[in-house]
Design an enzyme around this catalytic site. Structure first.
Site, mmCIF file in Angstrom:
data_model
loop_
_atom_site.group_PDB
_atom_site.id
_atom_site.type_symbol
_atom_site.label_atom_id
_atom_site.label_comp_id
_atom_site.label_asym_id
_atom_site.label_seq_id
_atom_site.Cartn_x
_atom_site.Cartn_y
_atom_site.Cartn_z
ATOM 1 N N ASN A 1 -14.070 -2.594 3.976
ATOM 2 C CA ASN A 1 -12.826 -3.317 4.191
ATOM 3 C C ASN A 1 -11.713 -2.305 4.397
ATOM 4 O OD1 ASN A 1 -10.500 -5.394 3.392
ATOM 5 N ND2 ASN A 1 -12.371 -6.564 3.811
ATOM 6 N N TRP B 1 -2.922 -4.531 9.734
ATOM 7 C CA TRP B 1 -2.422 -4.373 8.369
ATOM 8 C C TRP B 1 -2.916 -3.139 7.626
ATOM 9 C CZ3 TRP B 1 -6.437 -5.178 4.786
ATOM 10 C CH2 TRP B 1 -7.558 -5.883 5.257
ATOM 11 N N ARG C 1 0.797 -1.234 0.000
ATOM 12 C CA ARG C 1 0.000 0.000 0.000
ATOM 13 C C ARG C 1 0.825 1.276 0.000
ATOM 14 N NH1 ARG C 1 -2.615 -3.584 3.366
ATOM 15 N NH2 ARG C 1 -4.202 -4.678 2.160
ATOM 16 N N ASP D 1 -15.555 -12.624 11.493
ATOM 17 C CA ASP D 1 -14.400 -12.085 10.763
ATOM 18 C C ASP D 1 -14.559 -10.590 10.503
ATOM 19 O OD1 ASP D 1 -11.928 -12.082 9.485
ATOM 20 O OD2 ASP D 1 -12.738 -12.722 7.560
ATOM 21 N N GLY E 1 -1.720 -11.567 8.937
ATOM 22 C CA GLY E 1 -1.542 -13.004 9.117
ATOM 23 C C GLY E 1 -2.492 -13.668 10.094
ATOM 24 N N ASP F 1 -13.043 -7.611 11.142
ATOM 25 C CA ASP F 1 -11.877 -6.816 11.552
ATOM 26 C C ASP F 1 -12.262 -5.395 11.953
ATOM 27 O OD1 ASP F 1 -9.048 -7.909 9.679
ATOM 28 O OD2 ASP F 1 -10.909 -9.004 9.949
ATOM 29 N N ASN G 1 -9.223 -9.292 13.219
ATOM 30 C CA ASN G 1 -10.056 -10.336 13.809
ATOM 31 C C ASN G 1 -9.273 -11.305 14.691
ATOM 32 O OD1 ASN G 1 -9.234 -11.141 10.850
ATOM 33 N ND2 ASN G 1 -9.443 -13.056 11.956
ATOM 34 N N ARG H 1 -15.841 -3.129 9.798
ATOM 35 C CA ARG H 1 -16.332 -4.192 8.932
ATOM 36 C C ARG H 1 -17.669 -4.741 9.401
ATOM 37 N NH1 ARG H 1 -11.313 -7.934 6.809
ATOM 38 N NH2 ARG H 1 -12.923 -9.542 6.702
ATOM 39 N N ALA I 1 -8.272 -10.196 -2.926
ATOM 40 C CA ALA I 1 -8.938 -11.493 -2.825
ATOM 41 C C ALA I 1 -10.167 -11.618 -3.710
ATOM 42 C CB ALA I 1 -9.352 -11.730 -1.370
#
Length: 587
Positions: free
Chosen positions: A418, A257, A145, A318, A205, A320, A275, A345, A560
């Site tokens: 996101n 991240w 980024r 999930d 991760g 985040d 998350n 999110r 993704a």
């Protein structure tokens, strides 16, 4: 490939004598006052507030219809690696005095001279990351980024966990250090943040069972000053929110991240935490699971946590809270308040007092939200949250668990928003959110604890996963920060995967079908658009060169989407990988 080979870095000089012209060093004071430097874009979010607002107005709602391509530049980094077929572009260009610095998905850094109304590539620094080794544990795409500037250095991260300092004049690597460890599935995709003499790094991760952290590196010694883990160790504050007997916190996730923000008034760093792990098996990790799904306020000198605000305790969806924290001063309840804004999110937008983390207001910004009936108006916690429960139920019909293995949740696991950044207009006091309108089906695959036996390294640790069938769309949604009320919504046919830019009377965005557009900041009416011919997965920015205003955006769909979500936007199957910088101007 051996690790020593993975650490090799190559700098490719592409210019002649022009490279030797030394640029003025970027000072801490310049970064601190970046909001007063409209022609430059000096940090990832433009300035420390993360408002992504530029006061430049040569391009405005009266002439934006005349916006046209001024120049383009083809970049590299399209090649795939690991589980990914190709790299993508998610970065924000950094500009100082007409010199632009951008990255491709694999973390190569490009210096571009924008003066004279055209692009001249001066150098490229290729970190020579081992594509298969790092790409195998990049959960959500081959992405980078962007960079940060400090002194005469260009600071960047590589997917394989390095912090790299490149000479801004020559493109030669001055020093580098290993910050993250891909051997245990830690990778880095976020742009660095420079505050004072520190470079701040976040990690990705969580889907692989890491223990998240934020780390600070000294620019002079190149050594680590502090590392704050987002999952507390036994005995540390917050550790009692992991109520298992088999050390679930050791693989508790909590990635960081997305680049944070900074308030010099209180010397506070603000950073979002992702998350918990495993993502969908909340019964494996009973408790609120601090500090996952939280905003952290930290002392920038020591990394000590001052306060936290958790959005979704014991998150089973999930959801985040890794999003950027936008720092705004605005009147709320009749008094000027120091706000920290976060679009989560989980589909709610939040305002908390950034001096103490107390909840001010919250509201849903998505059209369909099923996981909870709302927020407690006093605490900001989900209405169903019960601190006495080790495993939260929220809306029991949609919470994945051992007796409810297949559920449909809204918003879906991509979230109502996101990582793509919001933007804030301080004149209108309106906050613009890039929205993903979605639901998805979750199938839980419960994990059986095995005390004393570590989880498998470099393998997914998620407790299930989603699949997608329903159509996914998006919007640009505007919120009045003084009232916490929605004041506008511009519907888009595709999800917002690239982020926003605000100027005095415009909002710019891009779409994954390649469309770049400008909206009237008050009405959200579309005033201009252009088809780039490639998917947009990056936020726009603006700058001046030779006194002329430009709007720039990186074009090259990655992430993704085409691996896991493409069936919900089938028209995007024809969008091809690419790696192009587009720069626009008016006559």
């Amino acid at each position: 490939m051996a690790k020593t080979m993975r650490m090799a870095v190559v700098a490719l000089a592409l210019a002649g004598p022009a490279v030797a012209l030394a640029a003025d060093p970027v000072t801490p004071d310049q970064l601190l006052k970046a909001d007063q430097d409209p022609g430059n874009w000096l940090t990832h979010h433009k300035d420390y507030s993360a408002q992504r607002f530029s006061p430049l107005n040569q391009i405005n709602k009266d002439n934006v219809k005349n916006l046209h391509v001024a120049w383009t530049l083809q970049l590299g980094g399209v090649e795939g690696g690991g589980i990914w077929s190709h790299g993508g572009l998610e970065g924000t260009p950094i500009v100082k005095d007409g010199m632009m610095y951008v990255t491709d998905g694999w973390g190569s850094v490009y210096k571009i001279d924008t003066r004279g109304g055209q692009a001249k590539l001066l150098w490229k620094m290729d970190p020579k990351t081992d594509h298969d080794w790092a790409g195998a544990v990049a959960c959500c795409g081959v992405d980078n980024r962007g960079v940060a500037l400090a002194g005469n250095l260009v600071l960047s991260h590589s997917l394989d966990g390095r912090l790299i300092a490149t000479d801004s004049d020559t493109g030669k690597v001055v020093w580098q250090r290993q910050v993250a460890d891909p051997d245990k599935s830690e990778v880095i995709t976020a742009a660095p943040l420079v505050v004072k003499n520190l470079v701040i790094t976040g990690v990705a991760g969580a889907e692989y069972g890491i223990r998240g952290w934020i780390a600070a590196t000294d620019l002079d010694t190149h050594k680590e000053v502090w590392r704050t883990y987002t999952i507390p160790a036994k005995g540390e504050p917050g550790s009692n929110t992991w109520k298992d007997s088999y050390d679930a916190a050791a693989t508790g996730g909590g990635s960081t991240w997305v680049t944070g923000s900074y308030d010099a008034r209180t010397n506070t760093l603000f950073w979002g935490v992702g998350n918990p792990g495993p993502d969908w098996d909340s019964q494996y990790r009973p408790g609120d699971n601090l500090y996952t799904d939280s905003t952290l306020a930290l002392d920038v000198d020591t990394g000590k946590i001052k306060w936290h605000f958790q959005h979704t305790p014991n998150d089973p969806f999930d959801y985040d809270s890794v999003a950027e924290n936008v720092l705004v001063d605005a009147p709320v309840h009749g008094r000027t308040t120091h706000l920290d804004l976060e679009a989560d999110r989980n589909g709610f937008a939040y305002a908390v007092d950034r001096d103490n983390g107390s909840f001010l207001w919250g509201l849903p910004f998505v059209k369909k939200l099923t996981w909870t009936k709302g927020l407690d108006p006093e605490t900001g916690k989900p209405a169903e949250y019960d601190p006495k429960l080790a495993v939260q139920r929220y809306n029991p019909a949609v919470v994945p668990r051992k007796d409810n293995l297949v559920t449909v949740t809204c918003p879906g696991n991509m979230g109502g928003k996101n990582w793509p950044p919001t933007a804030y207009n301080p004149v209108l006091k309106e906050w613009y959110i890039p929205v993903i309108e979605s639901c998805n089906r979750i199938t839980e695959k419960p994990i059986t604890p095995t005390p004393g036996k570590p989880i498998a390294k470099r393998e997914m640790f998620t407790g299930g996963g989603p699949d997608q069938s329903e159509r996914i769309t998006g919007s640009v949604t505007a919120i009045d920060v003084t009232t916490g009320k929605e004041v506008g919504k511009h519907e888009t046919p595709y999800p917002m995967l690239g982020g926003l830019l605000a100027t005095p009377d415009l909002v710019f965005y891009g779409q994954p079908d390649g469309k770049v557009a400008a909206l009237d900041a008050k009405t959200l009416q579309q005033l201009w658009s252009f088809d780039t011919g490639g998917g947009v997965n990056a936020p726009p920015m603006t700058f001046t060169s030779d006194g002329k205003q430009y709007v720039a955006i990186l074009v090259g769909q990655g992430g993704a989407w085409d691996k896991w979500f493409i069936d919900s936007t089938p028209e995007l199957k024809t969008v091809q990988p690419g790696s192009m910088l587009f720069v626009f101007a008016v006559n």
